[in-house]
Design a protein around this motif. Structure first.
Motif, PDB file in Angstrom:
ATOM      1  N   LYS A 192      -9.665  -5.445   1.173  1.00 22.49           N
ATOM      2  CA  LYS A 192      -7.924  -5.198   1.011  1.00 22.49           C
ATOM      3  C   LYS A 192      -7.809  -6.426  -0.039  1.00 22.49           C
ATOM      4  O   LYS A 192      -6.446  -6.649  -0.564  1.00 22.49           O
TER       5      LYS A 192
ATOM      6  N   SER B 243      -6.798  -7.697  -3.690  1.00 23.71           N
ATOM      7  CA  SER B 243      -6.603  -6.333  -5.413  1.00 23.71           C
ATOM      8  C   SER B 243      -7.953  -6.578  -6.518  1.00 23.71           C
ATOM      9  O   SER B 243      -8.083  -6.013  -6.538  1.00 23.71           O
TER      10      SER B 243
ATOM     11  N   ARG C 244       6.659  -5.104  -0.495  1.00 20.16           N
ATOM     12  CA  ARG C 244       5.938  -6.116  -2.234  1.00 20.16           C
ATOM     13  C   ARG C 244       6.393  -4.611  -2.797  1.00 20.16           C
ATOM     14  O   ARG C 244       5.929  -3.308  -2.572  1.00 20.16           O
TER      15      ARG C 244
ATOM     16  N   LEU D  58       4.836  -1.641  -0.261  1.00 19.85           N
ATOM     17  CA  LEU D  58       4.422  -2.285   0.508  1.00 19.85           C
ATOM     18  C   LEU D  58       4.653  -2.320   1.989  1.00 19.85           C
ATOM     19  O   LEU D  58       5.188  -4.011   1.429  1.00 19.85           O
TER      20      LEU D  58
ATOM     21  N   ARG E 152       6.404  -5.348   4.109  1.00 22.24           N
ATOM     22  CA  ARG E 152       5.548  -6.204   5.109  1.00 22.24           C
ATOM     23  C   ARG E 152       6.186  -6.413   6.788  1.00 22.24           C
ATOM     24  O   ARG E 152       7.101  -7.493   6.258  1.00 22.24           O
TER      25      ARG E 152
ATOM     26  N   GLY F  14       1.311  -4.390   7.055  1.00 24.54           N
ATOM     27  CA  GLY F  14       1.526  -4.228   6.556  1.00 24.54           C
ATOM     28  C   GLY F  14       1.785  -2.058   6.630  1.00 24.54           C
ATOM     29  O   GLY F  14       1.125  -1.771   6.698  1.00 24.54           O
TER      30      GLY F  14
ATOM     31  N   THR G 149      -0.832  -8.782  -4.532  1.00 19.28           N
ATOM     32  CA  THR G 149      -1.046  -8.218  -3.849  1.00 19.28           C
ATOM     33  C   THR G 149      -0.917  -6.588  -3.104  1.00 19.28           C
ATOM     34  O   THR G 149      -0.506  -6.372  -4.242  1.00 19.28           O
ATOM     35  N   CYS G 150      -2.057  -6.381  -2.251  1.00 20.24           N
ATOM     36  CA  CYS G 150      -1.246  -5.338  -1.872  1.00 20.24           C
ATOM     37  C   CYS G 150      -1.829  -3.547  -2.369  1.00 20.24           C
ATOM     38  O   CYS G 150      -1.154  -2.431  -1.877  1.00 20.24           O
TER      39      CYS G 150
ATOM     40  N   GLU H  61      -4.125  -1.568   0.424  1.00 23.75           N
ATOM     41  CA  GLU H  61      -2.842  -1.409   1.258  1.00 23.75           C
ATOM     42  C   GLU H  61      -2.460  -0.199   0.656  1.00 23.75           C
ATOM     43  O   GLU H  61      -2.307   0.970   1.802  1.00 23.75           O
TER      44      GLU H  61
END
Length: 316
Positions: free
Chosen positions: A17, A19, A209, A222, A224, A241, A287-288, A291
């Motif tokens: 996961k 990034s 996000r 994403l 969350r 997510g 991040t993300c 996902e």
């Protein structure tokens, strides 16, 4: 290209996961040389900023996922790009790191995100620059002001300005239960500034996000979604997510902020949006990536490395 990543210890990465791992993997796939170092590896000596930097090879394994060559003390200006990916907390050590990176820029280093821009954009307070997109917000350490804000709006969120992962976030409803204790705790008896915001009921649909890469929005966000009984959607706080296309309002916010933030040297930004409201502007290590890619097929890391290649070329 030679790309150096300023990151937390590689041994701490959860590569399924992470990034930063996705960025490294995409850079390596394109044939770029990938290097890594930590903030503590940097030094300023006789006006020059160097770091103990290791070239790394991605093995393709899930456990022993990298091999690191012996580190060498290297000028940061020797790299085509330096990617700042150190996670918060955004404490004084983090700030000192941005000063060193800024000095490295004067020697010719190309640093993303721009160190001074990271300092100038507190991830909570930066929303005040775009108040047309925010819910009612108060920033203060004063108990009376905070109590008045809660009395006016009834259902509010209180949070520290330097938190991450949802830590230290409290919801106070119209009855004001525990408000005094929460204010005392967060402000440390009036000595620390905090943020209060009107509660946004759409949090049940997710804290979205939205990623901006060189001013352009990734077409999927994403969302969350908080677990039952929670008001925090952060993945670190147990949120789930769910990737989804940007809504019309999401795009309105992203397209309004994107070009401006990119012009300030922020190559990668993570906007947090709840319902129709902007709640944070994340600039340290958004991040993300994985996902969104895993759920939609959109290659976020590819879009990011495209931007790094273009920016490094522009500056070089």
């Amino acid at each position: 290209m030679k790309i150096a990543f300023l990151a937390d210890p590689l041994s701490s990465f959860k590569i399924y996961k992470d990034s930063t791992f996705a960025m490294m993997a995409e850079a390596a796939r394109r044939g770029h040389e990938v290097y890594a170092f930590q903030q503590r590896h940097m030094a300023l000596k006789e006006g020059k900023v160097t770091a103990y930097v290791s070239r790394i090879e991605l093995t393709g394994d899930t456990d022993e996922w990298y091999k690191a060559a012996p580190s060498e003390d290297t000028s940061l200006a020797a790299f085509d790009a330096v990617i700042q990916r150190k996670d918060p907390p955004f404490d004084m050590e983090y700030v000192y790191g941005t000063y060193l990176l800024q000095l490295a820029e004067k020697e010719g280093a190309k640093v993303f995100n721009k160190p001074s821009a990271i300092r100038d954009h507190n991830e909570k307070l930066a929303i005040a620059q775009f108040s047309q997109f925010t819910a009612p917000t108060l920033v203060t350490s004063d108990e009376t002001r905070l109590r008045d804000f809660q009395a006016e709006h009834g259902d509010v969120i209180l949070k520290p300005l330097d938190g991450m992962g949802g830590a230290g976030i409290f919801r106070v409803k119209a009855d004001g239960l525990n408000l005094g204790s929460i204010i005392e705790t967060l402000t440390q008896l009036g000595t620390r500034t905090i943020m209060a915001q009107r509660y946004i009921p759409d949090i049940v649909k997710g804290d979205k996000r939205i990623l901006l890469i060189d001013g352009k929005p990734v077409p999927f966000c994403l969302a969350r979604i908080p677990q039952a009984g929670e008001v925090r959607g952060n993945l670190a706080a147990g949120g789930t997510g769910v990737a989804q296309p940007l809504s019309q309002r999401d795009r309105e916010i992203a397209e309004a902020l994107g070009p401006e933030l990119a012009s300030r040297g922020l190559l990668l930004v993570g906007l947090d949006v709840i319902g129709d409201y902007l709640t944070e502007v994340n600039v340290t290590s958004p991040t993300c990536f994985q996902e969104i890619t895993q759920q939609t097929g959109f290659q976020v890391a590819s879009m990011f490395i495209d931007a790094v290649e273009a920016r490094a070329g522009k500056q070089g």
